[in-house]
Design a protein around this motif. Structure first.
Motif, PDB file in Angstrom:
ATOM      1  N   ALA A 191       0.831  -1.198   0.000  1.00  0.00           N
ATOM      2  CA  ALA A 191       0.000   0.000   0.000  1.00  0.00           C
ATOM      3  C   ALA A 191       0.871   1.256   0.000  1.00  0.00           C
ATOM      4  O   ALA A 191       0.610   2.217  -0.735  1.00  0.00           O
ATOM      5  CB  ALA A 191      -0.917  -0.005   1.226  1.00  0.00           C
ATOM      6  N   ARG A 192       1.927   1.237   0.806  1.00  0.00           N
ATOM      7  CA  ARG A 192       2.771   2.423   0.956  1.00  0.00           C
ATOM      8  C   ARG A 192       3.419   2.832  -0.362  1.00  0.00           C
ATOM      9  O   ARG A 192       3.493   4.027  -0.670  1.00  0.00           O
ATOM     10  CB  ARG A 192       3.829   2.178   2.030  1.00  0.00           C
ATOM     11  N   VAL A 193       3.884   1.855  -1.138  1.00  0.00           N
ATOM     12  CA  VAL A 193       4.534   2.219  -2.406  1.00  0.00           C
ATOM     13  C   VAL A 193       3.526   2.783  -3.401  1.00  0.00           C
ATOM     14  O   VAL A 193       3.914   3.390  -4.407  1.00  0.00           O
ATOM     15  CB  VAL A 193       5.283   1.020  -3.035  1.00  0.00           C
ATOM     16  N   ASN A 194       2.245   2.614  -3.110  1.00  0.00           N
ATOM     17  CA  ASN A 194       1.206   3.189  -3.971  1.00  0.00           C
ATOM     18  C   ASN A 194       0.547   4.410  -3.341  1.00  0.00           C
ATOM     19  O   ASN A 194      -0.534   4.833  -3.766  1.00  0.00           O
ATOM     20  CB  ASN A 194       0.150   2.125  -4.288  1.00  0.00           C
ATOM     21  N   GLY A 195       1.202   4.959  -2.321  1.00  0.00           N
ATOM     22  CA  GLY A 195       0.713   6.187  -1.713  1.00  0.00           C
ATOM     23  C   GLY A 195      -0.499   5.999  -0.816  1.00  0.00           C
ATOM     24  O   GLY A 195      -1.216   6.961  -0.529  1.00  0.00           O
ATOM     25  N   ILE A 196      -0.728   4.777  -0.359  1.00  0.00           N
ATOM     26  CA  ILE A 196      -1.871   4.483   0.504  1.00  0.00           C
ATOM     27  C   ILE A 196      -1.363   4.278   1.928  1.00  0.00           C
ATOM     28  O   ILE A 196      -0.460   3.477   2.162  1.00  0.00           O
ATOM     29  CB  ILE A 196      -2.606   3.206   0.029  1.00  0.00           C
TER      30      ILE A 196
END
Length: 280
Positions: A185-190
């Motif tokens: 999620a983090r690498v997708n800005g979530i």
């Protein structure tokens, strides 16, 4: 097992919480810990040695770092006539080994696995499963209930640990999956906080599937599964490819796919995903 005093060996986070629960109920408690400083502020008698502590109590609760530590502490101690309740984590065979030693030494042995964090010991949020001596379970059931809900699983001292290692494996699988999900999620800005409610909702919806899988595994009948091995093989391949492309691969996914691949290669692709358990 005539003495009403309770001995607690080990005052780590868990052991201290156990002793405090007994003290709150007004029980006579004797404690031992390698470092006496851990007993500071505890309304209990502090023994100078494991032998002295064990001699004082009818019920002896062991909460040490691991099986080897429990062996070292109990070695050479006279446990004749004592009720030993071991809440130290270990394997099923280690529990059976200590049960055998206890029987040879004239003691009754009950092994337990704790499902609580130390601060919830003695509350409705604490649950402990036990197996081993029915004599100890019956004699000390109400006392053990001071620590949390009591569930007795039978005479095999290793059975509680058998449940425990299986439950912990499921727990760590879930936690590992959550951490990987947060990384994806983090690498997708979530943000993880944004993802978690949706993940929890989906995991809750999965509960009926787990119950179905459990029935299939127990019956060893995997025909007609709605979630087939072939379908999950494709889904895992996509997920692994996506994780690698985003720079956050997860070996657990590769391992799971390998289990599925083994069954599909054996011509079982249309059977239930639960059949992957046979690859173990």
């Amino acid at each position: 097992m005539t003495s009403e005093a309770i001995t607690v060996l080990g005052l780590g986070n868990l052991g201290r919480a156990l002793a405090e629960a007994f003290v709150r109920d007004g029980r006579s408690v004797v404690v031992w810990n390698r470092s006496e400083a851990k007993a500071a502020g505890l309304a209990a008698t502090v023994a100078s040695s494991p032998a002295e502590a064990v001699a004082a109590g009818g019920l002896v609760v062991v909460a040490l770092l691991d099986h080897q530590a429990a062996q070292r502490v109990l070695s050479g101690v006279d446990v004749r006539g004592k009720a030993l309740v071991n809440l130290t984590s270990g394997t099923p065979d280690e529990a059976r080994e200590l049960a055998g030693w206890a029987a040879e030494s004239g003691a009754e042995y009950l092994h337990g696995a704790v499902y609580a964090v130390p601060q919830t010991i003695g509350t409705d949020a604490s649950s402990i499963i036990y197996s081993g001596s029915s004599v100890v379970h019956e004699r000390w059931r109400e006392t053990l209930a001071l620590l949390g809900k009591v569930t007795f699983l039978g005479a095999d001292a290793g059975r509680a640990s058998g449940y425990d290692v299986a439950i912990l494996s499921g727990m760590y699988g879930l936690l590992g999956g959550f951490l990987h999900a947060a990384a994806l999620a983090r690498v997708n800005g979530i943000k993880a906080g944004e993802l978690t409610p949706m993940l929890l909702s989906w995991l809750t919806d999965l509960q009926p599937a787990l119950e179905t899988f459990a029935g299939e595994i127990d019956a060893a009948d995997y025909a007609g599964g709605e979630s087939s091995l072939a379908m999950n093989q494709s889904g895992l391949a996509t997920l692994i490819r996506a994780a690698q492309a985003q720079g956050v691969p997860f070996a657990a996914l590769d391992s799971l796919k390998a289990l599925v691949d083994r069954q599909v290669e054996g011509g079982r692709g249309e059977e239930s995903f639960a059949r992957a358990v046979e690859s173990f």
